[in-house]
Design an enzyme around this catalytic site. Structure first.
Site, mmCIF file in Angstrom:
data_model
loop_
_atom_site.group_PDB
_atom_site.id
_atom_site.type_symbol
_atom_site.label_atom_id
_atom_site.label_comp_id
_atom_site.label_asym_id
_atom_site.label_seq_id
_atom_site.Cartn_x
_atom_site.Cartn_y
_atom_site.Cartn_z
ATOM 1 N N ASP A 10 3.541 52.527 23.222
ATOM 2 C CA ASP A 10 4.039 51.525 22.501
ATOM 3 C C ASP A 10 4.584 51.962 21.083
ATOM 4 O OD1 ASP A 10 4.953 49.116 21.465
ATOM 5 O OD2 ASP A 10 3.042 48.216 21.587
ATOM 6 N N ASP A 106 10.781 49.546 23.669
ATOM 7 C CA ASP A 106 9.783 50.348 22.948
ATOM 8 C C ASP A 106 8.450 50.551 23.865
ATOM 9 O OD1 ASP A 106 9.343 47.616 23.020
ATOM 10 O OD2 ASP A 106 8.315 47.606 21.118
ATOM 11 N N GLU A 107 8.434 49.881 24.853
ATOM 12 C CA GLU A 107 7.151 50.108 25.832
ATOM 13 C C GLU A 107 7.462 50.695 27.016
ATOM 14 O OE1 GLU A 107 4.837 46.618 26.057
ATOM 15 O OE2 GLU A 107 5.550 45.913 24.235
#
Lengths: 414, 79
Positions: A10, A106-107
């Protein structure tokens, strides 16, 4: 079966961190990435650490944020850059495994079970990836390591920034079970309330609860989150070349001024419907369920939907249903602030359909060709080149291009 | 204090597609040949941005030259 090793990475407060990486001076001042406040899309999308001290929260309006901190620097979002740099980060992930599944920008999950002999233990790989992302791209990431996707995600959420948490079969009862149940994927506000009635506050409480009772009160999801809490999640990490199956197509907007009546709403919805219909046609898909989401100026929101007999991807047909839904469900006693429309229950438009005796199939085909042609004109000469007359009624409300400025959001877990 | 300066760079692209910066051209037209490339790796710059770092020697000085997306910048000592 061999024990799986899954990492969840993350990027810590992603948008803000990328801005800081590009302009390091921003690290020392309270800064947030937010929409343009004059257009009222003004919400905070991400903030940096100095801004966190002022208790500025993601999702609150720019106006509220300024009240908490007058010197706050607001940067308009640069989505192109975020896409570029997050892709660079994922390129690093992909050097370690071919099983990399993105969850939003973002993950990502990485299944490294098959490459342990090449690169060392899961913890080692996590440490290397974290170090490389920091040195090569200048972004800090938090990594969770576990034997399933759910616990890996829990792990990456525990320490920020630069966290590195391993939740193994031996320690998940100590590490994961003490966390509040709301941290679990798919336990949202509504579920949380129901769980509280049963006295379930932590993930451990949920794991020890009677699954039958959960099933009775929460339905299928009750059972699923029970399995999640016990670490039985078996879902696989998708391969890097796997295409995400499209489940719905939707567009929405917070309008620059309030929507006070049906006609205003129609101006906005026409643009949204055209975008949704055009995107559906591009993918060769049509949908059977049309839903609208309305949010009024009190920030209360609700949604209504209608299922059709026959799948459609025509903007006129969508608009008809949308108008009907609004008429039946909203009286505009409180003006609307943001609206969206989405098309789901998708199928391929080439699928065989039963024609209706009472519908003029020829005119439907004609309309389909017309809309396709308009899409092509727009592709070539820009969105503004062909417009409906009705969009000129209120240009302030209808002057936007949802298709061209469409941004990808995280999709569901299932 | 270092500053981020985008610069013109005369670059050789070889048959394999590898880039080699040869000459750095400053805004006033002065050209500085790159005498030696000491190291090439992906890295983040302390003046902001990231890309492929070419650690170079130019007139006996060591400088960090970055290839960012599709252009060059240098960590300059002058603003």
């Amino acid at each position: 079966m061999k024990e799986r090793v899954i990492l969840h990475c993350d990027i810590n407060h992603c948008y803000a961190q990328i801005e800081e990486m590009m302009v390091p001076e921003l690290r020392h001042v309270p800064m947030a990435v937010g929409g343009k406040s004059e257009m009222r899309h003004g919400i905070i999308l991400a903030k940096n650490d100095p801004a966190k001290k002022y208790r500025i929260q993601t999702g609150e309006s720019v106006h509220e944020a300024y009240q908490k901190c007058q010197d706050l620097v607001i940067i308009p979002p640069h989505y192109e850059e975020y896409l570029y740099y997050t892709e660079k980060v994922k390129d690093i992930y992909r050097e370690y495994s071919e099983w990399v599944e993105s969850f939003g920008l973002d993950e990502a999950w990485i299944d490294v079970s098959d490459c342990l002999s090449l690169f060392g233990s899961g913890l080692n790989i996590a440490r290397t990836i974290q170090k490389r992302v920091w040195e090569e791209i200048g972004l800090s990431i938090s990594v969770g390591i576990s034997f399933n996707k759910i616990f890996a995600k829990l792990g990456s959420d525990m320490i920020k920034p630069m966290g590195l948490v391993e939740i193994s079969r031996d320690n998940f009862k100590e590490k994961a079970w003490q966390l509040p149940v709301g941290d679990l994927l798919y336990v949202g506000r509504a579920t949380l309330k129901k769980l509280e009635i049963f006295g379930i506050h932590t993930i451990g409480d949920l794991a020890r609860f009677d699954v039958e009772i959960l099933k009775r009160h929460l339905g299928k999801m009750g059972e699923i989150i029970y399995w999640f809490a016990n670490g039985y999640d078996q879902s696989e990490v998708a391969r890097i070349d796997a295409c995400q199956e499209v489940k719905s197509i939707g567009n929405g907007i917070t309008t620059p001024k309030d929507i006070k009546n049906l006609r205003d709403a129609q101006s906005v919805f026409y643009v949204l419907c055209e975008s949704v219909a055009s995107r559906a046609k591009e993918k060769g898909m049509a949908g059977r369920c049309v839903s609208i989401q309305l949010r009024n100026t009190d920030l209360k929101s609700f949604s209504r939907q209608k299922t059709l007999v026959r799948a459609t991807n025509l903007s006129d047909e969508l608009m008809e249903i949308v108008t009907e839904l609004i008429k039946n469900n909203y009286d505009f006693s409180i003006p609307l602030r943001s609206v969206s429309v989405s098309l789901s229950h998708l199928c391929f438009e080439s699928e065989k359909v039963q024609f209706s005796l009472f519908e003029d199939e020829m005119s439907r085909q004609k309309r389909y060709c017309l809309e396709k042609t308009i899409d092509q004109i727009r592709l070539r000469y820009g969105f503004g080149s062909v417009k409906r007359c009705s969009m000129l009624l209120d240009e302030e409300l209808s002057d936007f291009d949802p298709k061209g400025s469409h941004i990808i959001f995280p999709v569901g877990y299932f | 204090m270092l500053y981020k300066r985008y610069v013109d760079v005369i670059t050789l692209i070889d048959k394999q597609g590898r880039l080699t910066p040869l000459i750095l051209r400053w805004e006033n037209g002065v050209q500085y040949p790159i005498d030696r490339i000491l190291e090439i790796r992906k890295a983040v710059s302390e003046v902001g941005g990231c890309g492929i770092l070419y650690r170079c020697r130019i007139q006996d000085q060591e400088r960090k030259l970055f290839y960012e997306k599709n252009r060059w910048f240098i960590e300059s000592t002058k603003p």
